[in-house]
Write a protein that holds these residues in place. Structure first.
Motif, PDB file in Angstrom:
ATOM      1  N   MET A   1      59.363 104.560  37.866  1.00  0.00           N
ATOM      2  CA  MET A   1      58.043 105.099  37.593  1.00  0.00           C
ATOM      3  C   MET A   1      57.060 104.591  38.650  1.00  0.00           C
ATOM      4  O   MET A   1      57.046 103.426  38.998  1.00  0.00           O
ATOM      5  N   ARG A   2      56.256 105.508  39.158  1.00  0.00           N
ATOM      6  CA  ARG A   2      55.269 105.199  40.191  1.00  0.00           C
ATOM      7  C   ARG A   2      54.140 104.344  39.632  1.00  0.00           C
ATOM      8  O   ARG A   2      53.657 104.592  38.529  1.00  0.00           O
ATOM      9  N   PRO A   3      53.672 103.361  40.390  1.00  0.00           N
ATOM     10  CA  PRO A   3      52.502 102.604  39.922  1.00  0.00           C
ATOM     11  C   PRO A   3      51.246 103.477  39.952  1.00  0.00           C
ATOM     12  O   PRO A   3      51.133 104.390  40.765  1.00  0.00           O
ATOM     13  N   LEU A   4      50.324 103.190  39.064  1.00  0.00           N
ATOM     14  CA  LEU A   4      49.070 103.940  38.996  1.00  0.00           C
ATOM     15  C   LEU A   4      48.130 103.490  40.105  1.00  0.00           C
ATOM     16  O   LEU A   4      48.106 102.325  40.474  1.00  0.00           O
ATOM     17  N   PHE A   5      47.334 104.432  40.604  1.00  0.00           N
ATOM     18  CA  PHE A   5      46.368 104.133  41.661  1.00  0.00           C
ATOM     19  C   PHE A   5      45.102 103.543  41.061  1.00  0.00           C
ATOM     20  O   PHE A   5      44.526 104.100  40.131  1.00  0.00           O
ATOM     21  N   HIS A   6      44.701 102.400  41.586  1.00  0.00           N
ATOM     22  CA  HIS A   6      43.427 101.761  41.252  1.00  0.00           C
ATOM     23  C   HIS A   6      42.748 101.419  42.579  1.00  0.00           C
ATOM     24  O   HIS A   6      43.298 100.635  43.357  1.00  0.00           O
ATOM     25  N   PRO A   7      41.581 101.987  42.865  1.00  0.00           N
ATOM     26  CA  PRO A   7      40.941 101.706  44.157  1.00  0.00           C
ATOM     27  C   PRO A   7      40.481 100.245  44.250  1.00  0.00           C
ATOM     28  O   PRO A   7      40.168  99.615  43.235  1.00  0.00           O
ATOM     29  N   ASP A   8      40.455  99.740  45.468  1.00  0.00           N
ATOM     30  CA  ASP A   8      39.884  98.416  45.700  1.00  0.00           C
ATOM     31  C   ASP A   8      38.404  98.461  45.344  1.00  0.00           C
ATOM     32  O   ASP A   8      37.773  99.527  45.386  1.00  0.00           O
ATOM     33  N   THR A   9      37.840  97.320  45.040  1.00  0.00           N
ATOM     34  CA  THR A   9      36.422  97.245  44.666  1.00  0.00           C
ATOM     35  C   THR A   9      35.540  97.895  45.719  1.00  0.00           C
ATOM     36  O   THR A   9      34.637  98.667  45.396  1.00  0.00           O
ATOM     37  N   GLU A  10      35.806  97.617  46.989  1.00  0.00           N
ATOM     38  CA  GLU A  10      34.979  98.145  48.071  1.00  0.00           C
ATOM     39  C   GLU A  10      35.077  99.661  48.192  1.00  0.00           C
ATOM     40  O   GLU A  10      34.219 100.301  48.794  1.00  0.00           O
ATOM     41  N   ALA A  11      36.137 100.248  47.645  1.00  0.00           N
ATOM     42  CA  ALA A  11      36.338 101.696  47.753  1.00  0.00           C
ATOM     43  C   ALA A  11      35.691 102.472  46.601  1.00  0.00           C
ATOM     44  O   ALA A  11      35.696 103.702  46.619  1.00  0.00           O
ATOM     45  N   ILE A  12      35.139 101.783  45.620  1.00  0.00           N
ATOM     46  CA  ILE A  12      34.465 102.459  44.508  1.00  0.00           C
ATOM     47  C   ILE A  12      33.152 103.023  45.034  1.00  0.00           C
ATOM     48  O   ILE A  12      32.342 102.304  45.608  1.00  0.00           O
ATOM     49  N   THR A  13      32.947 104.327  44.837  1.00  0.00           N
ATOM     50  CA  THR A  13      31.744 104.975  45.357  1.00  0.00           C
ATOM     51  C   THR A  13      30.816 105.393  44.219  1.00  0.00           C
ATOM     52  O   THR A  13      31.265 105.673  43.104  1.00  0.00           O
ATOM     53  N   LEU A  14      29.539 105.445  44.535  1.00  0.00           N
ATOM     54  CA  LEU A  14      28.553 105.902  43.561  1.00  0.00           C
ATOM     55  C   LEU A  14      28.836 107.349  43.159  1.00  0.00           C
ATOM     56  O   LEU A  14      28.781 107.693  41.973  1.00  0.00           O
ATOM     57  N   GLN A  15      29.185 108.175  44.113  1.00  0.00           N
ATOM     58  CA  GLN A  15      29.481 109.575  43.821  1.00  0.00           C
ATOM     59  C   GLN A  15      30.658 109.699  42.869  1.00  0.00           C
ATOM     60  O   GLN A  15      30.633 110.507  41.932  1.00  0.00           O
ATOM     61  N   GLY A  16      31.697 108.905  43.089  1.00  0.00           N
ATOM     62  CA  GLY A  16      32.882 108.942  42.235  1.00  0.00           C
ATOM     63  C   GLY A  16      32.573 108.495  40.820  1.00  0.00           C
ATOM     64  O   GLY A  16      33.021 109.108  39.844  1.00  0.00           O
TER      65      GLY A  16
END
Length: 106
Positions: A1-16
């Motif tokens: 089973m593939r691991p789930l994607f979790h963005p790094d803290t720095e990659a979290i965007t206001l738009q997202g």
């Protein structure tokens, strides 16, 4: 089973974050997780009869926006908000959104 994607803290965007919280069902999921961390997807569902595929899509959008962390526990996923990461990127934003979007009692 593939691991789930979790963005790094720095990659979290206001738009997202704003996009993820623009949907009432996802906002309800975040509110449920704020009240009770480590809920399974089905327990955090805004309505019990929501299709599993729809619920999975909502959780994917929230996870990929950086709002929550999901980890596998047996046959289910436990979910919690990434409060420290969100506050590091956008101090007070989640609380402000949740307070402004409080469900009305009327």
């Amino acid at each position: 089973m593939r691991p789930l994607f979790h963005p790094d803290t720095e990659a979290i965007t206001l738009q997202g974050v704003l996009h993820a919280l623009s949907d009432p069902a996802r906002l309800a999921i975040v509110r449920a997780l704020r009240e009770s961390p480590d809920l399974s997807c089905s327990k955090a569902a805004p309505v019990p009869e929501m299709a599993k595929s729809t619920l999975s899509n909502h959780f994917r959008i929230l996870r990929e926006a950086g709002l929550l962390c999901s980890r596998r526990e047996g046959t289910q996923y436990a979910n919690c908000l990434r409060l420290d990461d969100l506050d590091a990127r956008f101090p007070g934003l989640l609380d402000a959104i949740l307070n402004a979007a409080e469900p009305s009692d009327s």
